[in-house]
Write a protein that holds these residues in place. Structure first.
Motif, PDB file in Angstrom:
ATOM      1  N   GLN A  54      -9.690   2.304  -3.334  1.00  0.00           N
ATOM      2  CA  GLN A  54     -10.270   1.025  -3.938  1.00  0.00           C
ATOM      3  C   GLN A  54      -9.359   0.138  -3.838  1.00  0.00           C
ATOM      4  OE1 GLN A  54     -13.282   1.965  -5.149  1.00  0.00           O
ATOM      5  NE2 GLN A  54     -12.726   3.961  -4.388  1.00  0.00           N
ATOM      6  N   VAL A  55      -8.012   0.059  -3.453  1.00  0.00           N
ATOM      7  CA  VAL A  55      -7.194  -1.259  -3.056  1.00  0.00           C
ATOM      8  C   VAL A  55      -7.807  -2.153  -2.187  1.00  0.00           C
ATOM      9  CG1 VAL A  55      -4.967  -2.102  -2.295  1.00  0.00           C
ATOM     10  CG2 VAL A  55      -5.152   0.109  -3.585  1.00  0.00           C
ATOM     11  N   PRO A  56      -8.174  -3.351  -2.434  1.00  0.00           N
ATOM     12  CA  PRO A  56      -8.996  -4.227  -1.695  1.00  0.00           C
ATOM     13  C   PRO A  56      -8.218  -4.803  -0.383  1.00  0.00           C
ATOM     14  CG  PRO A  56      -8.243  -5.324  -3.726  1.00  0.00           C
ATOM     15  CD  PRO A  56      -7.834  -3.901  -3.759  1.00  0.00           C
ATOM     16  N   ALA A  57      -8.567  -5.302   0.375  1.00  0.00           N
ATOM     17  CA  ALA A  57      -7.976  -6.096   1.740  1.00  0.00           C
ATOM     18  C   ALA A  57      -7.096  -7.073   0.998  1.00  0.00           C
ATOM     19  CB  ALA A  57      -8.943  -6.346   2.578  1.00  0.00           C
ATOM     20  N   GLU A  58      -7.703  -7.934  -0.134  1.00  0.00           N
ATOM     21  CA  GLU A  58      -6.972  -9.016  -0.444  1.00  0.00           C
ATOM     22  C   GLU A  58      -6.802  -8.738  -2.017  1.00  0.00           C
ATOM     23  OE1 GLU A  58      -8.723 -12.650   0.779  1.00  0.00           O
ATOM     24  OE2 GLU A  58      -7.774 -12.748   2.429  1.00  0.00           O
ATOM     25  N   CYS A  83      -1.829  -8.016  -9.847  1.00  0.00           N
ATOM     26  CA  CYS A  83      -2.105  -6.532  -9.699  1.00  0.00           C
ATOM     27  C   CYS A  83      -2.907  -6.291  -8.035  1.00  0.00           C
ATOM     28  CB  CYS A  83      -3.118  -5.990 -10.855  1.00  0.00           C
ATOM     29  SG  CYS A  83      -3.431  -4.122 -10.342  1.00  0.00           S
ATOM     30  N   LEU A  84      -2.548  -5.365  -7.632  1.00  0.00           N
ATOM     31  CA  LEU A  84      -3.143  -4.761  -6.288  1.00  0.00           C
ATOM     32  C   LEU A  84      -4.571  -4.741  -6.445  1.00  0.00           C
ATOM     33  CD1 LEU A  84      -0.769  -2.340  -4.564  1.00  0.00           C
ATOM     34  CD2 LEU A  84      -1.116  -4.829  -4.319  1.00  0.00           C
ATOM     35  N   TYR A  85      -5.203  -4.495  -7.674  1.00  0.00           N
ATOM     36  CA  TYR A  85      -6.755  -4.266  -7.752  1.00  0.00           C
ATOM     37  C   TYR A  85      -7.239  -5.544  -8.314  1.00  0.00           C
ATOM     38  CZ  TYR A  85      -5.630   0.619  -7.268  1.00  0.00           C
ATOM     39  OH  TYR A  85      -5.110   1.917  -6.754  1.00  0.00           O
ATOM     40  N   GLN A  86      -6.475  -6.609  -8.377  1.00  0.00           N
ATOM     41  CA  GLN A  86      -7.126  -7.769  -8.954  1.00  0.00           C
ATOM     42  C   GLN A  86      -7.737  -8.672  -7.499  1.00  0.00           C
ATOM     43  OE1 GLN A  86      -4.378 -10.517 -10.851  1.00  0.00           O
ATOM     44  NE2 GLN A  86      -5.780 -11.815 -11.599  1.00  0.00           N
ATOM     45  N   GLY A  87      -8.808  -8.414  -7.349  1.00  0.00           N
ATOM     46  CA  GLY A  87      -9.754  -9.058  -6.381  1.00  0.00           C
ATOM     47  C   GLY A  87     -10.308 -10.500  -6.681  1.00  0.00           C
ATOM     48  N   GLU A  88     -10.913 -11.104  -5.979  1.00  0.00           N
ATOM     49  CA  GLU A  88     -11.664 -12.539  -6.162  1.00  0.00           C
ATOM     50  C   GLU A  88     -12.442 -12.639  -7.272  1.00  0.00           C
ATOM     51  OE1 GLU A  88     -13.360 -16.071  -3.422  1.00  0.00           O
ATOM     52  OE2 GLU A  88     -13.311 -14.110  -2.685  1.00  0.00           O
ATOM     53  N   GLN A  89     -13.333 -11.522  -7.699  1.00  0.00           N
ATOM     54  CA  GLN A  89     -14.084 -11.563  -8.656  1.00  0.00           C
ATOM     55  C   GLN A  89     -13.425 -10.619  -9.910  1.00  0.00           C
ATOM     56  OE1 GLN A  89     -16.593 -13.457  -8.574  1.00  0.00           O
ATOM     57  NE2 GLN A  89     -16.137 -13.895  -6.672  1.00  0.00           N
ATOM     58  N   GLY A  90     -12.393 -10.378 -10.015  1.00  0.00           N
ATOM     59  CA  GLY A  90     -11.760  -9.780 -11.000  1.00  0.00           C
ATOM     60  C   GLY A  90     -11.343  -8.237 -10.558  1.00  0.00           C
ATOM     61  N   ARG A 134       0.840  -1.182  -0.031  1.00  0.00           N
ATOM     62  CA  ARG A 134      -0.011  -0.020  -0.080  1.00  0.00           C
ATOM     63  C   ARG A 134       0.947   1.255   0.094  1.00  0.00           C
ATOM     64  NH1 ARG A 134      -5.461  -0.671   1.127  1.00  0.00           N
ATOM     65  NH2 ARG A 134      -5.989  -2.783   1.563  1.00  0.00           N
ATOM     66  N   GLN A 135       1.938   1.266   1.013  1.00  0.00           N
ATOM     67  CA  GLN A 135       2.854   2.220   1.099  1.00  0.00           C
ATOM     68  C   GLN A 135       3.628   2.569  -0.614  1.00  0.00           C
ATOM     69  OE1 GLN A 135       5.283   1.572   4.184  1.00  0.00           O
ATOM     70  NE2 GLN A 135       3.587   1.692   5.788  1.00  0.00           N
ATOM     71  N   SER A 136       3.745   1.522  -1.087  1.00  0.00           N
ATOM     72  CA  SER A 136       4.665   1.601  -2.074  1.00  0.00           C
ATOM     73  C   SER A 136       3.877   2.305  -3.275  1.00  0.00           C
ATOM     74  CB  SER A 136       5.250   0.239  -2.779  1.00  0.00           C
ATOM     75  OG  SER A 136       5.843   0.253  -4.009  1.00  0.00           O
ATOM     76  N   HIS A 137       2.459   1.763  -3.363  1.00  0.00           N
ATOM     77  CA  HIS A 137       1.447   2.194  -4.370  1.00  0.00           C
ATOM     78  C   HIS A 137       1.248   3.675  -4.090  1.00  0.00           C
ATOM     79  CE1 HIS A 137      -1.141   1.903  -7.832  1.00  0.00           C
ATOM     80  NE2 HIS A 137      -2.098   2.151  -6.819  1.00  0.00           N
ATOM     81  N   HIS A 138       1.135   3.913  -2.857  1.00  0.00           N
ATOM     82  CA  HIS A 138       0.540   5.355  -2.613  1.00  0.00           C
ATOM     83  C   HIS A 138       1.803   6.506  -2.876  1.00  0.00           C
ATOM     84  CE1 HIS A 138      -0.604   8.525   0.790  1.00  0.00           C
ATOM     85  NE2 HIS A 138      -1.192   8.729  -0.571  1.00  0.00           N
ATOM     86  N   ALA A 139       3.128   5.963  -2.954  1.00  0.00           N
ATOM     87  CA  ALA A 139       4.120   6.932  -2.928  1.00  0.00           C
ATOM     88  C   ALA A 139       4.332   7.005  -4.674  1.00  0.00           C
ATOM     89  CB  ALA A 139       5.522   6.098  -2.830  1.00  0.00           C
ATOM     90  N   TYR A 140       3.827   5.928  -5.343  1.00  0.00           N
ATOM     91  CA  TYR A 140       4.036   6.036  -6.752  1.00  0.00           C
ATOM     92  C   TYR A 140       2.991   7.130  -7.137  1.00  0.00           C
ATOM     93  CZ  TYR A 140       3.040   4.693 -11.634  1.00  0.00           C
ATOM     94  OH  TYR A 140       3.056   5.171 -12.953  1.00  0.00           O
ATOM     95  N   LEU A 141       1.828   6.906  -6.921  1.00  0.00           N
ATOM     96  CA  LEU A 141       0.560   7.686  -7.310  1.00  0.00           C
ATOM     97  C   LEU A 141       0.807   9.253  -6.942  1.00  0.00           C
ATOM     98  CD1 LEU A 141      -2.531   5.765  -6.516  1.00  0.00           C
ATOM     99  CD2 LEU A 141      -1.287   5.930  -8.600  1.00  0.00           C
ATOM    100  N   LEU A 142       1.381   9.490  -5.637  1.00  0.00           N
ATOM    101  CA  LEU A 142       1.819  10.857  -5.303  1.00  0.00           C
ATOM    102  C   LEU A 142       2.982  11.321  -6.094  1.00  0.00           C
ATOM    103  CD1 LEU A 142       2.054  10.499  -1.357  1.00  0.00           C
ATOM    104  CD2 LEU A 142       0.314  11.842  -2.808  1.00  0.00           C
ATOM    105  N   THR A 143       3.762  10.454  -6.565  1.00  0.00           N
ATOM    106  CA  THR A 143       4.985  11.001  -7.591  1.00  0.00           C
ATOM    107  C   THR A 143       4.381  11.254  -8.883  1.00  0.00           C
ATOM    108  OG1 THR A 143       6.658   9.707  -6.536  1.00  0.00           O
ATOM    109  CG2 THR A 143       7.180  10.249  -8.670  1.00  0.00           C
TER     110      THR A 143
END
Length: 236
Positions: A147-151, A157-164, A60-69
């Motif tokens: 939107q980043v899910p718990a799992e 991808c971090l956004y790839q949840g159980e249902q896609g 989460r921290q890595s993705h957040h830092a990327y989006l801020l950049t």
């Protein structure tokens, strides 16, 4: 020699895949019954059995830092480093194939931060024009982090949840909506030629067929194949 052994193993694998494909087509024919329709299109998928694991704090921290950049520096991904767009919208067989595949190509989204860049943030912010004060890039960063899910799929991808993908299609990166693997391209071509085209799909791993299915414009029907005899398993 090692090269000869590798070549022989590759040939055996190709023979096994062809044999399993023929069995899949037979099973599809039995499921379809007597019909004057065209034979189904056979496509193979890469074996991919995603397992859901918790999204870590470090991720989460890595993705957040990327989006801020991205927001601060106006980062735009060089599209020449990505595959050309080849997906065709509005084809139900194609959509069903992707759902059956479970997102093998989405594995690349982990290292590329879901392929998000300035365009992704700006597109979401522009879509909030009806909001009283509009939306800023900082708001977009907060939105996508929420939107980043718990799992997510392990290794995916971090956004790839159980249902896609948990993101609506309009919020995904352009490459996510525009990429079509060779199997998807084959299904698109068959469907463009015949809107009622049927598709048989399977993945082959260790000489065994995995997730065999008959896909039509209206549904996805799982198929069962007889197990491959142990003597026919690929050499290890």
């Amino acid at each position: 020699s090692a090269p000869c052994l590798a070549k022989a193993a590759q040939a055996r694998g190709a023979q096994q895949q062809a044999a399993l494909g023929a069995l899949a087509l037979q099973a599809a024919g039995a499921a379809l019954g007597a019909s004057d329709a065209k034979p189904p299109t056979l496509v193979f998928l890469q074996p991919w059995q995603p397992v859901q694991v918790p999204v870590t704090d470090a991720q989460r921290q890595s993705h957040h830092a990327y989006l801020l950049t991205v927001a601060a520096e106006g980062t735009v991904i060089d599209d020449t480093r990505l595959a050309a767009h080849s997906a065709v919208d509005g084809l139900p067989q194609a959509d069903r194939l992707c759902a059956h595949c479970r997102g093998h190509c989405c594995q690349h989204g982990l290292g590329w931060h879901a392929f998000m860049d300035l365009r992704s943030l700006q597109r979401w912010a522009s879509a909030q024009a009806d909001e009283p004060d509009g939306a800023t890039l900082a708001d977009a960063v907060a939105h996508f982090m929420a939107q980043v899910p718990a799992e997510h799929a392990d290794g995916g991808c971090l956004y790839q949840g159980e249902q896609g993908c948990v993101l609506p299609r309009e919020q995904r990166a352009d490459i996510c909506n525009g990429f079509a693997c060779p199997s998807l391209q084959a299904v698109q071509q068959a469907t463009l030629q015949d809107p009622q085209a049927a598709v048989v799909t399977l993945a082959v791993h260790a000489g065994q067929a995995q997730r065999v299915a008959l896909i039509s414009a209206s549904n996805t029907q799982p198929l069962s194949l007889p197990p491959t005899p142990p003597g026919d398993a690929p050499a290890r």
